[in-house]
Scaffold this active site. Sequence first.
Site, short mmCIF file in Angstrom:
data_model
loop_
_atom_site.label_atom_id
_atom_site.label_comp_id
_atom_site.label_asym_id
_atom_site.label_seq_id
_atom_site.Cartn_x
_atom_site.Cartn_y
_atom_site.Cartn_z
N LYS A 210 47.55 -32.70 28.68
CA LYS A 210 48.94 -32.99 29.06
C LYS A 210 48.92 -33.80 30.35
O LYS A 210 48.45 -33.33 31.39
CB LYS A 210 49.73 -31.69 29.25
CG LYS A 210 51.18 -31.91 29.64
CD LYS A 210 51.91 -30.57 29.77
CE LYS A 210 53.36 -30.75 30.17
NZ LYS A 210 54.05 -29.45 30.31
N LYS A 263 49.66 -34.93 24.99
CA LYS A 263 51.06 -35.18 25.37
C LYS A 263 51.08 -36.06 26.61
O LYS A 263 50.39 -35.75 27.59
CB LYS A 263 51.75 -33.86 25.64
CG LYS A 263 53.21 -33.99 26.08
CD LYS A 263 53.79 -32.62 26.44
CE LYS A 263 55.26 -32.77 26.85
NZ LYS A 263 55.83 -31.50 27.32
#
Length: 338
Positions: A210, A263
């Site tokens: 992320k 992400k």
Amino acid sequence: MGISQLISQTVGFPTVRLRRLRMTEQFRKMVAETQLSVNDLIYPLFVCPGQNVKREVRSMPGVYQQSIDNLIHDCEQIYKLGIPAVILFGIPEHKDEYGSEAYDENGIIQRAVRALKKEIPELVVITDVCLCEYTSHGHCGIVKEVAPGKYEIANDETVELLAKEALSHAEAGADMVAPSDMMDGRVAAIRKILDENGFQNIPIMAYSAKYASGFYGPFREAAESAPKFGDRKSHQMDPANSDEAIREVALDILEGADIVMVKPALAYLDVIYRVKQEFKVPVAAYQVSGEYSMIKAAALNGWIDEQRIMLETLTAIKRAGADLILTYFAKDVARILT
């Protein structure tokens, strides 16, 4: 000599005409290398307190903060469209410095999960595990002052609370938990507490790579989770790094992650590809709020064909190696594919 070199040296135009299999829609479908399916989709939802609440997020047209009663109606439609799973983000009634409503058995997510599993038991309900929506300061964990005017997120103390949060979600009936905080060691702690409490069969979808991205802006409005000071660069990844992503994913797999996530998606297609090629495990990718909102804004201005760009970007994410895609376009895509 490889087969491609051999072919290129012995066969060419006019014998080879690659356009032959592009000439009709039927041919194109038959030889498509990447197939986007409704089964690939996970739909993110924002649940808030109250009754009959449905507030559109200003920066995300078509996305809403919803009370549990409206959430159930929305999920009934989602299930009928064939979308297999949703992921829930909570907006609590009260926030404090420890994010205590995140792990309260009567918190907004816990109540939403119980309601959804009662009304639509076949729908897969995934819960986001983080503290940022629940803390008064908007950070993903416990904030400590380590020197005058200098603050740090305490990793190990935060992990303890994240494990409690994940357990409370499983006890409420969640089918899968998804830690998004990026604290070190949180997957192992969550796996341990779930196993010790009889939830050995609850999978973990870890936000493993992320990034500290600028694409999250609209989400922070939707989840009311913008940090009151500082940023999240101390725990989310540097956008410049991809080798580090491989290390993060490897550690999460060793700690017990069943699905790993990259992400955002579009700016990190290379990372999705590397993760899939390296580990051969289920890979999720999150087409985040900024990606969604840019497409929506350009379409509303008449600059692009929304449906075409939506499908093109999602196909690119799938082509890069994602098995699952979290996207706010899920319902729109499902209507096209089903």
